[in-house]
Scaffold this motif. Structure first.
Motif, PDB file in Angstrom:
ATOM      1  N   TYR A 183       0.852  -1.184   0.000  1.00 61.62           N
ATOM      2  CA  TYR A 183       0.000   0.000   0.000  1.00 61.62           C
ATOM      3  C   TYR A 183       0.892   1.240   0.000  1.00 61.62           C
ATOM      4  O   TYR A 183       1.936   1.262   0.641  1.00 61.62           O
ATOM      5  CB  TYR A 183      -0.907   0.022   1.233  1.00 61.62           C
ATOM      6  CG  TYR A 183      -1.844  -1.166   1.314  1.00 61.62           C
ATOM      7  CD1 TYR A 183      -3.126  -1.107   0.767  1.00 61.62           C
ATOM      8  CD2 TYR A 183      -1.436  -2.343   1.931  1.00 61.62           C
ATOM      9  CE1 TYR A 183      -3.972  -2.199   0.853  1.00 61.62           C
ATOM     10  CE2 TYR A 183      -2.270  -3.440   2.005  1.00 61.62           C
ATOM     11  CZ  TYR A 183      -3.553  -3.359   1.467  1.00 61.62           C
ATOM     12  OH  TYR A 183      -4.393  -4.432   1.541  1.00 61.62           O
ATOM     13  N   THR A 184       0.448   2.244  -0.717  1.00 58.76           N
ATOM     14  CA  THR A 184       1.153   3.520  -0.761  1.00 58.76           C
ATOM     15  C   THR A 184       0.379   4.530   0.069  1.00 58.76           C
ATOM     16  O   THR A 184      -0.803   4.790  -0.202  1.00 58.76           O
ATOM     17  CB  THR A 184       1.311   4.018  -2.200  1.00 58.76           C
ATOM     18  OG1 THR A 184       2.019   3.043  -2.952  1.00 58.76           O
ATOM     19  CG2 THR A 184       2.073   5.332  -2.238  1.00 58.76           C
ATOM     20  N   VAL A 185       1.067   5.092   1.081  1.00 60.95           N
ATOM     21  CA  VAL A 185       0.409   5.993   2.029  1.00 60.95           C
ATOM     22  C   VAL A 185       1.130   7.338   1.976  1.00 60.95           C
ATOM     23  O   VAL A 185       2.315   7.419   2.312  1.00 60.95           O
ATOM     24  CB  VAL A 185       0.460   5.422   3.462  1.00 60.95           C
ATOM     25  CG1 VAL A 185      -0.254   6.373   4.422  1.00 60.95           C
ATOM     26  CG2 VAL A 185      -0.156   4.044   3.519  1.00 60.95           C
ATOM     27  N   PRO A 186       0.459   8.428   1.555  1.00 59.44           N
ATOM     28  CA  PRO A 186       1.076   9.762   1.571  1.00 59.44           C
ATOM     29  C   PRO A 186       1.070  10.344   2.997  1.00 59.44           C
ATOM     30  O   PRO A 186       0.044  10.341   3.666  1.00 59.44           O
ATOM     31  CB  PRO A 186       0.197  10.571   0.621  1.00 59.44           C
ATOM     32  CG  PRO A 186      -1.136   9.901   0.665  1.00 59.44           C
ATOM     33  CD  PRO A 186      -0.891   8.432   0.895  1.00 59.44           C
ATOM     34  N   ILE A 187       2.233  10.808   3.452  1.00 61.04           N
ATOM     35  CA  ILE A 187       2.382  11.346   4.809  1.00 61.04           C
ATOM     36  C   ILE A 187       3.153  12.660   4.724  1.00 61.04           C
ATOM     37  O   ILE A 187       4.149  12.756   4.017  1.00 61.04           O
ATOM     38  CB  ILE A 187       3.100  10.367   5.729  1.00 61.04           C
ATOM     39  CG1 ILE A 187       2.280   9.095   5.909  1.00 61.04           C
ATOM     40  CG2 ILE A 187       3.389  10.975   7.098  1.00 61.04           C
ATOM     41  CD1 ILE A 187       2.954   8.045   6.758  1.00 61.04           C
ATOM     42  N   ILE A 188       2.694  13.646   5.488  1.00 59.45           N
ATOM     43  CA  ILE A 188       3.348  14.946   5.570  1.00 59.45           C
ATOM     44  C   ILE A 188       3.858  15.116   7.004  1.00 59.45           C
ATOM     45  O   ILE A 188       3.103  14.933   7.957  1.00 59.45           O
ATOM     46  CB  ILE A 188       2.388  16.092   5.187  1.00 59.45           C
ATOM     47  CG1 ILE A 188       1.865  15.900   3.758  1.00 59.45           C
ATOM     48  CG2 ILE A 188       3.079  17.444   5.345  1.00 59.45           C
ATOM     49  CD1 ILE A 188       0.810  16.885   3.368  1.00 59.45           C
ATOM     50  N   ILE A 189       5.169  15.512   7.144  1.00 58.55           N
ATOM     51  CA  ILE A 189       5.783  15.686   8.464  1.00 58.55           C
ATOM     52  C   ILE A 189       6.360  17.091   8.531  1.00 58.55           C
ATOM     53  O   ILE A 189       7.088  17.516   7.636  1.00 58.55           O
ATOM     54  CB  ILE A 189       6.877  14.648   8.703  1.00 58.55           C
ATOM     55  CG1 ILE A 189       6.337  13.227   8.506  1.00 58.55           C
ATOM     56  CG2 ILE A 189       7.453  14.773  10.113  1.00 58.55           C
ATOM     57  CD1 ILE A 189       7.385  12.156   8.638  1.00 58.55           C
ATOM     58  N   LYS A 190       6.066  17.800   9.635  1.00 56.92           N
ATOM     59  CA  LYS A 190       6.557  19.155   9.871  1.00 56.92           C
ATOM     60  C   LYS A 190       7.421  19.156  11.122  1.00 56.92           C
ATOM     61  O   LYS A 190       7.143  18.439  12.076  1.00 56.92           O
ATOM     62  CB  LYS A 190       5.395  20.136  10.057  1.00 56.92           C
ATOM     63  CG  LYS A 190       4.531  20.331   8.830  1.00 56.92           C
ATOM     64  CD  LYS A 190       3.446  21.363   9.113  1.00 56.92           C
ATOM     65  CE  LYS A 190       2.562  21.600   7.889  1.00 56.92           C
ATOM     66  NZ  LYS A 190       1.520  22.617   8.170  1.00 56.92           N
ATOM     67  N   ASP A 191       8.506  20.015  11.115  1.00 55.44           N
ATOM     68  CA  ASP A 191       9.278  20.195  12.331  1.00 55.44           C
ATOM     69  C   ASP A 191       8.656  21.294  13.176  1.00 55.44           C
ATOM     70  O   ASP A 191       7.576  21.798  12.861  1.00 55.44           O
ATOM     71  CB  ASP A 191      10.748  20.467  11.995  1.00 55.44           C
ATOM     72  CG  ASP A 191      10.928  21.732  11.160  1.00 55.44           C
ATOM     73  OD1 ASP A 191       9.987  22.543  11.095  1.00 55.44           O
ATOM     74  OD2 ASP A 191      12.009  21.910  10.560  1.00 55.44           O
ATOM     75  N   ARG A 192       9.345  21.690  14.214  1.00 49.52           N
ATOM     76  CA  ARG A 192       8.753  22.651  15.162  1.00 49.52           C
ATOM     77  C   ARG A 192       8.531  24.035  14.555  1.00 49.52           C
ATOM     78  O   ARG A 192       7.696  24.789  15.040  1.00 49.52           O
ATOM     79  CB  ARG A 192       9.641  22.762  16.398  1.00 49.52           C
ATOM     80  CG  ARG A 192      11.022  23.338  16.142  1.00 49.52           C
ATOM     81  CD  ARG A 192      11.678  23.755  17.458  1.00 49.52           C
ATOM     82  NE  ARG A 192      11.816  22.603  18.351  1.00 49.52           N
ATOM     83  CZ  ARG A 192      12.144  22.737  19.621  1.00 49.52           C
ATOM     84  NH1 ARG A 192      12.375  23.952  20.124  1.00 49.52           N
ATOM     85  NH2 ARG A 192      12.277  21.667  20.384  1.00 49.52           N
TER      86      ARG A 192
END
Length: 855
Positions: free
Chosen positions: A658-667
């Protein structure tokens, strides 16, 4: 000397033990009769002994002698119950004063004690006064005593050692009762007669008198066991040989002497009173366990004689110390003149002397001290590994031992570690060296305090105080010299911004000339720049960036990038400094995660995401996690602690990718979108996952590299499939030709469902007959098209060298001739004519087929 004669006794000698039982007497006809003395044996000679003595005895007269060993092998104490008599250790009985015996018999006891066996015995001594008989009352019942024939053995006869004669000297006489009836001749044999020493004894063959011819040395011959013989003139021996024992009485003729000619003892100095130094031993060849061998030891003289330090035990010879004042530094060797004397040390005893040497062992009881109270020296600045001073010490202890070897310490003035002090092993001197450069501009002189001790621990003497370390002062004057530039401090820190662009200038490393206290005239050169970030100004030392500064570079350690610089003056002297560029972090790297994770359904239904931010902690976590819109139906994303997140299934999913799009932000909000590949697998650990490709949906494998065996298998399989299809096609075609065209020798057209001809068509093959001459009517019906069962009705008329197509549509009948038109040669047709004739008709049939399939 004694002789043996029946019924008589010689005064002052032990004669017999009283017979308690008259029945013990044997045959009285024994021909051997001892002269002057008779020994009558008793059951136990240790109980009672009779001695015949005169009525008047002078003081210190030998009365007789007993053998204490018959009672004890070693008697420790021998005492007399009568003060008129004293007993020596060898059993000799002496009177203590003049004594007149008034009665015919006097008795007393000798008490013997054995300390080892804890036993005590008594011997009764009976003195029979000669000339006074004890009347005995005879009873009628007493049996008449008659002497029976028996042999009487004489008691041992004593010979005095070193006798002065005159010689020959009478020793003893033996006689036989057989001389009353026969003419008896006497003879003797044994050591001293016919054995070594020869001819010492001889016997008068007629009278039986035995004589000694010369003096005897007891230390060579202690006793002489002889045998006496009685024979007649014709050689008849009426008697058995009589054993005789002549003992040699010891004369104190050997002076004791020390066993070792040279005796050396050693003892530590300052030892305690009563310390054992050693034991001396002496040897005396006279008879053991007598006064002749009872030795006494004495110190005659001590050299040096003052004060007296030693004493000796008179009996054991053990030497001990008498004072604790033995000092090796004052006197290291003493000599003792020793005396050993026998007879218990009495003045008339024999003696000998010897010399004993006593050496004192050194102890570390003296502290070393410097020969001078202060020292002065000088050295040029910047000099290293150079000797600047030697200092001597004095120690009274034994040289070249740990008690005198010195250990030097710098107590004060060496806080910067510029100096080192050591000991010269050959001279025991202190060697002061400079090991770190001295700076004239900082210190013009240095004052050192130096102490000295010994290698061995100090041994405090009984008469000394606790030791104190001896110290001295050393003044070191530093001489000025023209020196090169100084790089102080060695490391300089410079702050910069992460991502600083090319062409920016930074302040560089600055060195100084100590003579001018300025940096004028110095030249700078870069000698260390791992990633070549900077270029250096030769005159000022300032840096200029030639690359963008990157804090995340592999050459940056702990936010620091090092640049090494060398500064050089006109004379070529140089120094080296380090410039540390401290990079302030810039938020230029978004968080990153792994591209693929695995969820094992048997272990857990989620995956843990752990982002990594290349920036520093100020630009890193806490992170924020978001799912793409297309992934919300299947997945749920939970933030755990600001550093990790949990990707969880909303429902149980099939084993698949499965392909899962994820967005990650720092502080600070810098984010990055990641397309995470999630592998849902039937496993317990990710390493056990073996995904089955048949169950994978929408899976697009990445580049797959096949091996040579896989490629070969695919080629062989494809070839085999083609062979099977070709075989089936050939079999089907053959059956059709045989059924429709029996004349196979002619070249005919074959019906094909393809839109073009299946074989090459030439004009010679396609002819139109002038007359309708049907060789074969072939009607194909019941065929299927597209699997729908649609029937098509077509009739083909095959003529020899020609083709006629009949169509049920409109009931018309068209030929190539009608299409081509009249007036043309109908014997031959070109491929263009054939193609124009067949293509429209095949197209119509194709449209019909598709229409039927749709319906």
């Amino acid at each position: 000397m004694m002789s043996y004669l029946w019924g008589q006794s010689h005064p002052f000698h032990a004669e017999s033990a009283t017979v308690e039982n008259p029945a013990q007497l044997k045959d009285s006809n024994d021909p051997w009769m001892p002269c002057e003395s008779v020994l009558i044996l008793s059951c136990d000679a240790c109980r009672k002994i009779s001695l015949q003595v005169p009525s008047h005895l002078q003081a210190e007269t030998l009365v007789g002698k007993v053998n204490p060993k018959e009672c004890f092998q070693s008697a420790s104490l021998i005492l007399s119950s009568d003060p008129d008599f004293r007993i020596l250790e060898d059993g000799s009985i002496y009177t203590t004063h003049d004594l007149i015996l008034s009665s015919a018999r006097k008795s007393f006891y000798i008490s013997l004690s054995d300390d080892q066996r804890q036993e005590q015995k008594e011997i009764e001594i009976v003195l029979d006064v000669r000339g006074k008989k004890v009347p005995k009352k005879r009873h009628t019942k007493d049996p008449v005593l008659k002497r029976s024939k028996r042999r009487w053995a004489p008691i041992p006869c004593s010979l005095m050692e070193n006798s002065l004669g005159p010689f020959p000297q009478h020793v003893q006489q033996v006689q036989s009762d057989a001389a009353q009836n026969y003419t008896i001749f006497y003879s003797i044999s044994g050591p001293g007669v016919d054995k070594e020493p020869f001819n010492l004894f001889y016997i008068d063959k007629d009278t039986g008198d035995i004589f000694c011819t010369r003096s005897i040395d007891r230390e060579q011959y202690e006793q002489f066991p002889l045998y006496a013989y009685a024979t007649t003139a014709d050689g008849y021996a009426p008697e058995y040989p009589l054993p005789l024992l002549f003992k040699v009485e010891d004369d104190n003729d050997n002076a004791p002497y020390f066993e070792n000619k040279v005796t050396i003892f050693s003892v530590p100095e300052n030892c305690r009173t009563g310390t054992s130094v050693g034991q001396v031993t002496a040897i005396d060849h006279d008879e053991p366990d007598t006064l002749h061998t009872r030795l006494k030891y004495k110190i005659l003289q001590q050299i040096p004689d003052h004060p007296k330090h030693f004493s000796i035990h008179p009996d054991t010879g053990v030497i001990t110390t008498t004072t604790p004042l033995l000092d090796r530094e004052k006197c290291d060797t003493y000599q003792l003149i020793m005396e050993v004397r026998d007879m218990g040390g009495q003045p008339f005893g024999l003696f000998n002397t010897g010399t004993i040497t006593i050496s004192l062992e050194d102890e570390n009881d003296n502290s070393p001290y410097f020969t001078e109270t202060s020292y002065f020296t000088e050295v040029e600045e910047n000099r290293i590994d150079v000797e600047i001073l030697r200092m001597a010490v004095h120690d009274q202890d034994l040289p070249n031992t740990p008690h005198s070897k010195a250990i030097y310490k710098i107590l004060q003035g060496n806080e910067n570690g510029n100096f080192k002090i050591s000991t010269d092993p050959n001279t025991n001197e202190a060697v002061l060296c400079v090991v770190k450069p001295l700076n004239y501009e900082v210190h013009r002189e240095v004052v050192l305090q130096i102490g000295v001790l010994n290698e061995a621990q100090f041994a405090k003497a009984a008469n000394s105080k606790a030791p104190t370390m001896c110290t001295t002062t050393v003044t070191v004057k530093i001489k000025d010299s023209d020196e090169g530039p100084e790089c102080q401090p060695p490391v300089k820190v410079l702050q910069s911004t992460d991502g600083l662009p090319v062409g920016k200038e930074l302040q560089g490393y600055k060195a100084l000339d100590p003579e001018t206290s300025s940096g004028e005239g110095l030249r700078y050169k870069k000698i260390g720049d791992e990633d070549n970030w900077f270029e250096i100004n030769e005159h000022t030392g300032d840096l200029r960036t030639i690359k963008v500064l990157d804090r995340e570079s592999k050459f940056v350690k702990h936010d620091q990038y090092n640049v090494s610089v060398v500064a050089m003056d006109a004379a070529g002297r140089s120094c080296t400094g380090t410039l540390v560029v401290l990079l302030e972090d810039n938020n230029d790297h978004p968080p990153q995660i792994d591209k693929e994770v695995t969820i094992c359904q048997h272990a857990k239904d989620y995956a843990v995401l752990e982002p990594v931010d290349a920036d520093g902690p100020e630009n890193g976590p806490p992170f924020e996690f978001f799912l793409g819109n297309s992934a919300n139906k299947l997945w749920n994303l939970e933030t755990k602690d600001g550093k990790t997140a949990i990707l969880r299934q909303r429902q149980i999913l099939d084993y698949n990718y499965y392909t899962v799009p994820i967005i990650i932000k720092d502080r600070h909000g810098l984010d990055a979108k990641h397309m995470l590949t999630v592998r849902v697998c039937d496993c317990t650990t990710p390493s056990d996952c073996k995904m089955n490709i048949k169950n994978v949906r929408d899976f697009k494998p990445s580049n797959v590299i096949l091996g040579r065996w896989a490629i070969l298998a695919m080629v062989l399989g494809s070839a085999l499939l083609l062979c099977i299809l070709f075989t089936c096609f050939c079999v089907t075609a053959k059956r059709t030709v045989k059924k429709c065209f029996p004349d196979v020798a002619q070249q005919n057209l074959i019906v094909s469902n393809t839109e073009g001809p299946g074989e090459e068509v030439t004009e010679a093959n396609i002819r139109l007959p002038t007359q309708a001459s049907n060789i074969c009517d072939t009607s194909m019906s019941g065929g299927t098209l597209g699997g729908q069962g649609v029937k098509t009705q077509q009739s083909f008329e095959m003529v020899k060298g020609g083709y006629t197509l009949e169509s049920s549509k409109g009931g018309g009948h068209q030929t190539l001739e009608s299409v081509k038109g009249a007036g043309q040669d109908t014997g031959r047709y070109t491929y263009t004519d054939w193609h124009s004739f067949t293509q429209p008709r095949l197209g119509e049939e194709s449209v019909r087929g598709h229409t039927l399939i749709k319906n």
